[in-house]
Design a protein around this motif. Structure first.
Motif, short mmCIF file in Angstrom:
data_model
loop_
_atom_site.label_atom_id
_atom_site.label_comp_id
_atom_site.label_asym_id
_atom_site.label_seq_id
_atom_site.Cartn_x
_atom_site.Cartn_y
_atom_site.Cartn_z
N VAL A 300 10.02 23.91 3.78
CA VAL A 300 10.83 23.68 2.57
C VAL A 300 10.73 22.21 2.15
CG1 VAL A 300 13.19 23.66 1.68
CG2 VAL A 300 12.40 25.59 3.07
N ALA A 301 10.83 21.30 3.12
CA ALA A 301 10.77 19.88 2.80
C ALA A 301 9.42 19.52 2.19
CB ALA A 301 11.02 19.05 4.06
N TYR A 302 8.37 20.06 2.75
CA TYR A 302 7.03 19.79 2.23
C TYR A 302 6.91 20.28 0.79
CZ TYR A 302 1.98 20.03 1.63
OH TYR A 302 0.70 19.89 1.15
N LYS A 303 7.43 21.46 0.57
CA LYS A 303 7.35 22.03 -0.77
C LYS A 303 8.13 21.16 -1.76
CE LYS A 303 9.55 25.15 -3.62
NZ LYS A 303 10.47 26.26 -3.76
N GLN A 304 9.30 20.70 -1.33
CA GLN A 304 10.09 19.88 -2.25
C GLN A 304 9.37 18.58 -2.61
OE1 GLN A 304 13.79 19.96 -0.16
NE2 GLN A 304 14.48 21.82 -1.22
N LYS A 305 8.68 18.02 -1.61
CA LYS A 305 7.92 16.79 -1.91
C LYS A 305 6.76 17.06 -2.84
CE LYS A 305 8.53 14.81 2.62
NZ LYS A 305 7.85 14.31 3.82
N HIS A 306 6.15 18.21 -2.69
CA HIS A 306 4.90 18.45 -3.39
C HIS A 306 5.03 19.45 -4.53
CE1 HIS A 306 2.49 16.15 -0.51
NE2 HIS A 306 3.43 16.52 0.34
N VAL A 307 6.27 19.83 -4.82
CA VAL A 307 6.45 20.91 -5.80
C VAL A 307 5.94 20.50 -7.17
CG1 VAL A 307 8.81 20.31 -6.50
CG2 VAL A 307 8.04 22.67 -6.60
N ARG B 147 2.05 20.73 6.13
CA ARG B 147 3.49 21.01 6.03
C ARG B 147 4.26 20.35 7.17
NH1 ARG B 147 1.67 26.61 5.43
NH2 ARG B 147 1.29 26.89 3.20
N LEU B 148 3.71 20.43 8.37
CA LEU B 148 4.45 19.87 9.52
C LEU B 148 4.34 18.35 9.51
CD1 LEU B 148 3.52 22.36 12.40
CD2 LEU B 148 5.45 22.45 10.82
N GLY B 149 3.14 17.84 9.25
CA GLY B 149 2.96 16.39 9.25
C GLY B 149 3.78 15.72 8.17
N ASP B 150 3.78 16.32 7.00
CA ASP B 150 4.45 15.72 5.85
C ASP B 150 5.72 16.48 5.48
OD1 ASP B 150 4.80 13.95 3.81
OD2 ASP B 150 3.31 14.84 2.47
N GLY B 151 6.35 17.12 6.45
CA GLY B 151 7.58 17.89 6.19
C GLY B 151 8.81 17.07 6.48
N THR B 152 9.51 17.37 7.57
CA THR B 152 10.70 16.59 7.96
C THR B 152 10.28 15.57 9.02
OG1 THR B 152 11.21 18.08 9.79
CG2 THR B 152 12.15 18.63 7.63
#
Ligand SMILES: [Fe+2]
Ligand SMILES: [Fe+2]
Ligand SMILES: [Fe+2]
Lengths: 314, 252, 96
Positions: A300-307, B147-152
């Protein structure tokens, strides 16, 4: 309220054999019944991955391992189709999972039994999927559209499950003394629980009448159970498995088998949480659900950054 | 060493990578972070087991003693398994699974692209079937690495830890011995020197896009080409071989 | 800590063969475009059901309201002239 939205109009649609879609009017009781039944069905598929999963790493051949993995994967898919069908009724997968883990929602008690030897994988496919298929074939005609469509897809995929189970049992019965003993042991342990899968007798079944009126359920527990018994006993006999029932008999007039009384005390005891694996199954689900939290958050965090980027390239 | 002996060993090594990785991935069934991912990882596992079947069957054919793929898969002693050490590393967490998938799939993509040109027709055919599957495995691994590297911050730290933990097993992917040398002369084996450079390049690109650091040069573990493994393999085999060893006369 | 989710709901449409229409296959959960395509592939094309996939977030689906069914769909019931069998062709006419 519009007149055509009355429960009478709804019932006449059902009686006409129409399918109900998610945005159509439906009585609250119908929606609740469906959510309970579909989610219980979905949870059964998902929890059912565990007993069979117990043998994946010990599957005795590459072919057996592939078949078992593909089969369990199908069950996960079935859970997923059914969660989606439940979601059309206004309940989220998050809530569905919460209800499973809190014990508010049930799953089929059969999966609270352990898979102890390799023949159990055969018995599960042959008996447990075999019993499930009888029920699922009937549910393809259920009145709720999304549920019915999920069942059609599921039935197509189920067709190999029972066969692979019976193939394992056949191989074991044609195999060494040890293998035959394993097969009979699995038969002894899975036969009665698989008959219980259809639920209590019609006279003792709390939800049956509404479900039949609404055509959610098209045949009764006892009718479905009898179908299963009638087709399964000859299959067992063909490969030399003994039915663990000293008093079953074929009624030549009706063509139906009569069996000894089912031990409903055991059924209710397992439903109440005292089966050999109830705690283990739910704990497993909770453990890996919780271990997955950081991964879902990352996605979810990745998607929010890259949305923004994604919308531009989409 | 005859070409036949070399080809047998070469094929077994490839087959064991697929066999053991398929086993590792199959352990994750019903343990995925979300149901969809559970099914995705199972698909990768199935691809691996299918590839193992093809390669081990071919190894049995080369050997010519009438063995089956299962005889070879299930009935060897630990010292006779030749999968890379990286392959047998445990699914410590999802980040470790993904880091292993990333390192392996990028390597396999480069490797099998070359093997498709092998003068051994069977290996070339297996390669062209498997390369399609590997492309998907690689895409899946790259996407999750991002996703994991650039996630939280938690996922970033876990992914960095996994990359660091597994780095010491990556050097072995590019080792070559007399088996490779002989088969390269025959136009059968893949030269790993150019692949090594390309792999480092590709991995660097993915890791930096995922805001992860490339681990520093370190001592690279080695041994699998001689059947010397980490302690992990013995446990994998004791599960995998259980029924075959407990009931040696049984047919399954 | 962010609240846990099961990611977003997407609808999946599969084309079984090129030239055929995309048909609704079901739903999946995913966080981003790529994951949605991959999940759709892993869940709905395990038996060679498809050659092409569309996914879209379920929240973007606009559906007709069943209350409007009279207005939307009944008017087309009496327009038989839209169907080719409405027309009488002379005996022996071919390729029409
Ligand atoms: Fe099932
Ligand atoms: Fe199922
Ligand atoms: Fe099934």
């Amino acid at each position: 309220m519009h007149n055509e939205h009355s429960d009478t109009h709804f019932q006449s649609r059902i009686d006409n054999g129409e399918h109900i879609e998610s945005k159509d009017y439906m009585p609250e009781g119908y929606r609740k019944h469906l959510i309970r039944q579909i989610s219980q069905h979905a949870h059964s598929e998902v929890i059912g991955m565990q007993p069979e999963g117990n043998w994946i790493t010990r599957a005795p051949s590459l072919r057996a391992k592939q078949i078992l993995l593909a089969k369990i994967q199908d069950e996960g898919g079935h859970g997923l189709y059914l969660y989606s069908a439940a979601e059309t009724l206004g309940i989220s997968r998050v809530e569905l999972i919460e209800n499973l883990q809190s014990g508010k929602a049930k799953y089929s008690s059969i999966f609270n039994y352990p898979a102890l030897n390799w023949a159990d994988i055969g018995a599960i496919g042959w008996l447990v999927d075999g019993a499930a298929i009888v029920n699922q074939v009937s549910l393809q005609r259920t009145s709720y559209g999304p549920y019915s469509r999920a069942m059609v897809r599921i039935c197509k995929e189920e067709s190999f499950h029972q066969r692979q189970g019976y193939e394992i049992m056949t191989k074991m019965m044609r195999g060494t003394k040890d293998q035959q003993a394993m097969a009979q042991d699995a038969m002894n342990r899975w036969w009665w629980p698989s008959l219980m899968m259809f639920g209590p007798h019609d006279t003792d079944s709390p939800h049956s009448s509404d479900a039949v009126k609404w055509k959610i359920k098209r045949e009764t527990n006892d009718e479905l159970r009898q179908k299963f018994i009638d087709k399964t006993i000859p299959q067992a006999e063909l490969i030399g498995l003994i039915i663990p029932d000293n008093n079953f008999s074929l009624d030549e007039k009706t063509g139906h088998y009569k069996i000894s009384p089912i031990n409903w005390d055991e059924f209710y005891r397992v439903i109440a949480g005292h089966g050999p694996c109830n705690k283990q199954r739910v704990d497993h689900h909770i453990k890996f659900h919780e271990e997955g939290a950081w991964i879902r958050e990352a996605a979810v965090a990745y998607k929010q950054k890259h949305v923004k980027k994604e919308l531009e390239t989409a | 060493m005859t070409t036949k002996d070399a080809a047998y060993t070469y094929t077994i090594r490839l087959g064991d990578d697929a066999l053991i990785l398929g086993h590792r991935l199959s352990e994750l069934c019903s343990r995925g972070p979300i149901l969809e991912e559970d099914l995705a990882l199972t698909n990768v596992a199935l691809d691996m087991i299918g590839r193992a079947q093809a390669l081990l069957k071919y190894a049995a054919d080369i050997e010519g003693k009438g063995k089956t793929d299962d005889d070879i898969a299930y009935r060897r002693a630990e010292i006779n398994y030749y999968n890379h050490l990286l392959i047998e590393q445990p699914n410590a967490d999802f980040a470790h699974t993904i880091a292993r998938q990333l390192f392996v799939s990028v390597f396999e993509f480069l490797f099998y692209t070359e093997l498709e040109k092998s003068r051994d027709e069977t290996l070339a055919a297996i390669a062209s079937k498997t390369i399609k599957e590997i492309k998907y495995h690689m895409q899946h691994a790259i996407d999750w690495t991002l996703r994991l590297g650039d996630g939280t911050s938690e996922s970033h730290n876990r992914m960095q830890t996994a990359v660091n933990d597994l780095w010491m097993y990556t050097g072995e992917l590019f080792e070559m011995d007399e088996v490779d040398a002989q088969l390269m002369r025959d136009g059968i084996a893949v030269d790993l020197i150019p692949i090594k450079a390309q792999w480092h390049n590709d991995i660097k690109t993915v890791l930096s896009k995922a805001t992860l650091l490339i681990p520093e040069d370190t001592y690279m573990q080695t041994g699998s080409k001689k059947g010397i493994h980490t302690e992990n393999l013995g446990h994998i085999l004791s599960e995998m071989q259980y029924l075959q060893r407990a009931y040696p006369d049984a047919v399954w | 800590m962010a609240t846990d989710t099961q990611l977003d709901l997407w609808e999946v449409f599969i084309q079984s063969k090129s030239g055929l229409p995309y048909i609704h296959a079901g739903s999946i959960h995913a966080s981003d475009n790529k994951m949605a395509i991959q999940n759709a592939r892993d869940i709905y094309t395990r038996r060679g059901e498809g050659t092409s996939i569309w996914v879209l977030p379920s929240k973007h689906i606009v559906a007709s309201n069943p209350d409007d069914n009279d207005m939307l769909f009944d008017p087309s019931n009496d327009k038989v002239y839209r169907h080719p069998t409405f027309y009488v062709m002379p005996e022996g006419a071919k390729n029409i």
